[in-house]
Design an enzyme around this catalytic site. Structure first.
Site, PDB file in Angstrom:
ATOM      1  N   LYS A 179      29.763  24.010   2.442  1.00  0.00           N
ATOM      2  CA  LYS A 179      30.595  25.044   1.830  1.00  0.00           C
ATOM      3  C   LYS A 179      32.042  24.565   1.707  1.00  0.00           C
ATOM      4  CE  LYS A 179      27.720  28.331   4.326  1.00  0.00           C
ATOM      5  NZ  LYS A 179      27.676  29.209   5.513  1.00  0.00           N
ATOM      6  N   HIS A 235      24.422  31.502  -2.774  1.00  0.00           N
ATOM      7  CA  HIS A 235      24.317  31.505  -1.316  1.00  0.00           C
ATOM      8  C   HIS A 235      25.106  32.708  -0.798  1.00  0.00           C
ATOM      9  CE1 HIS A 235      24.176  28.991   2.582  1.00  0.00           C
ATOM     10  NE2 HIS A 235      24.490  30.229   2.891  1.00  0.00           N
ATOM     11  N   GLU A 279      10.465  24.863   1.207  1.00  0.00           N
ATOM     12  CA  GLU A 279      10.813  26.102   0.518  1.00  0.00           C
ATOM     13  C   GLU A 279      10.791  25.876  -0.986  1.00  0.00           C
ATOM     14  OE1 GLU A 279      14.668  27.399   1.663  1.00  0.00           O
ATOM     15  OE2 GLU A 279      14.020  28.266   3.564  1.00  0.00           O
ATOM     16  N   ARG A 333      25.998  31.949  15.926  1.00  0.00           N
ATOM     17  CA  ARG A 333      27.352  31.622  16.373  1.00  0.00           C
ATOM     18  C   ARG A 333      28.349  32.259  15.416  1.00  0.00           C
ATOM     19  NH1 ARG A 333      28.623  28.050  12.349  1.00  0.00           N
ATOM     20  NH2 ARG A 333      26.975  26.650  11.615  1.00  0.00           N
ATOM     21  N   ARG A 385      38.557  25.657   2.298  1.00  0.00           N
ATOM     22  CA  ARG A 385      38.611  24.689   3.387  1.00  0.00           C
ATOM     23  C   ARG A 385      39.419  23.466   2.935  1.00  0.00           C
ATOM     24  NH1 ARG A 385      32.682  24.662   6.346  1.00  0.00           N
ATOM     25  NH2 ARG A 385      32.122  26.840   5.941  1.00  0.00           N
ATOM     26  N   LEU A 398      15.142  27.250  -5.943  1.00  0.00           N
ATOM     27  CA  LEU A 398      15.579  28.194  -6.969  1.00  0.00           C
ATOM     28  C   LEU A 398      16.592  27.516  -7.872  1.00  0.00           C
ATOM     29  CD1 LEU A 398      16.117  31.365  -4.730  1.00  0.00           C
ATOM     30  CD2 LEU A 398      14.017  30.567  -5.832  1.00  0.00           C
TER      31      LEU A 398
END
Length: 406
Positions: free
Chosen positions: A195, A167, A159, A251, A297, A162
């Site tokens: 993340k 995101h 890909e 999911r 998180r 960028l």
């Protein structure tokens, strides 16, 4: 386990002997008289062979069909499907690149810098960025080996990279005949493409872009007859205002509480009802945005020691509480955090009428969170929640890495 009606041992700590052991999981379901299996968001959650085995055992798999998992779980196939649905994709290779010469030719056509990505991958593994041909040749074999070790397949695709990307991801629900979106989440604060902080809605896009982004996600979900909850991930180019589909997670996501907080929709409940054969309860007009939500998180890692894993026994634990605060965790005083699995310990989610108020609520929640016995990433989130760039939404997918190496 303290909240479960029953708990069944399925094997020793190595995942291949327990959480990846399909026969052991199905045997546990039969032993307890279960009628369905919800795969969660790890291990076999996107494994088509597991979904087939569940159905063959006379059980319901709470998720999409094996065919959909195969189609959208393979990134190269998912890109082709998105292109056919008229959904913009990042310029890249036309499918998988099998050898170095083929890959180099494709990279020259795309233009450097390029990303090498595992076709069967996820979670940031099997990804390399090459600035030029020399770097590309070096990274090609490394990415192949990592992808083969992590996913059992070394196939790659390419890909365009960028430079100032965000995101974004769109949460969708479908019943196999119809799909709706539950708006977007922004997940640009990442470390090593993992993340660490998610929020909704994104500050980066206006209403027109949001409508186009979310409509494209519904169009793609409808094309594959999607059933259950799924997430379509995109890159948004801050420089041009373009968005590009990159992959689909077939999911529930770790960060699904963010969407639940801003829409009031119980996504797991919706998955279970759909798996029972019920049609989608919601029309698109029923899904509305309410305020802002942020999730951080909390991992068993030491951010001051290059995020070294920090397993151990929890001696004391204080969890934040109050209006607009939600904590998802398996922790309790005395619980043992083993070294064998993902380091995620807890998710602290906050919701408020505005993002500014949500940030204030997050800062208070993090100040209230206390844990002894192991080191966590909570101090990093305290720092992020007070940074001007984060408070004003001026960050991209490379921001946290730059911050940590400055």
């Amino acid at each position: 386990m303290r909240y479960a009606d029953e708990a069944v041992g399925i094997g020793p700590p190595p995942a291949r002997k327990s959480y990846l052991n399909i026969d052991a999981i199905i045997a546990a379901a039969h032993q307890t008289g279960a009628g369905a299996i919800h795969p969660g968001y790890g291990f076999l959650s996107e494994n088509a062979r597991f979904a087939e085995a569940v159905a063959a055992a006379g059980l319901v798999f709470v998720g999409p069909t094996p065919k959909t998992i195969r189609t959208m779980g393979d990134k190269a196939t998912a890109r082709a499907t998105a292109r056919a649905a008229g959904v913009p994709i990042v310029p890249g290779s036309d499918g998988e690149v099998g050898d170095l010469d083929h890959a180099l030719a494709a990279a020259r056509s795309i233009g450097f810098p390029v990303m090498l990505k595992a076709s069967a991958g996820g979670g940031g593994r099997g990804i390399r960025v090459a600035a030029d041909e020399t770097a590309f040749e070096h990274h090609f074999h490394t990415a192949q080996a990592e992808a083969a070790a992590a996913f059992g397949s070394g196939t790659l695709y390419l890909e365009r990279f960028l430079n100032h990307a965000r995101h974004l991801e769109v949460q969708i629900l479908g019943d196999g005949n119809r799909a709706v979106h539950c708006f977007e989440r922004e997940c640009s604060l990442q470390r090593r493409r993992q993340k660490v902080w998610e929020e909704a809605p994104s500050l980066a896009i206006d209403d027109a872009t949001r409508e186009a982004l979310c409509t494209s996600a519904v169009r793609l979900a409808a094309r594959v007859g999607y059933r259950g909850a799924g997430t379509l991930e995109y890159l948004y180019d801050d420089d041009t205002g373009e968005f590009f589909f990159i992959e689909m997670n077939t999911r529930i996501q770790v960060e699904h509480p963010v969407t639940e907080m801003v829409t009031g929709i119980d996504l797991v409940r919706a998955m279970i009802l759909i798996a029972q054969g019920q049609p989608l309860e919601l029309a698109q007009a029923d899904v509305t945005l309410r305020g802002a939500a942020i999730e951080v998180r909390i991992n068993a890692e030491d951010p001051d020691s290059n995020f070294r894993p920090s397993p151990g026994r929890v001696s004391t634990l204080t969890l934040p509480a109050g209006p607009g605060v939600r904590v998802d965790t398996m922790l309790y005083p005395g619980s043992v955090v083993p070294p064998y699995y993902d380091s995620l310990l807890a998710k602290i989610i906050v919701h408020a009428e505005t993002r500014e108020l949500a940030l204030a609520r997050l800062r208070r929640a993090l100040d209230e969170f206390e844990i002894d016995g192991l080191v966590t990433t909570a101090p990093l989130h305290k720092r992020l929640a007070r940074l001007n760039e984060v408070q004003t939404g001026r960050f991209d997918t490379g921001f946290l890495e730059r911050l940590l190496t400055a």
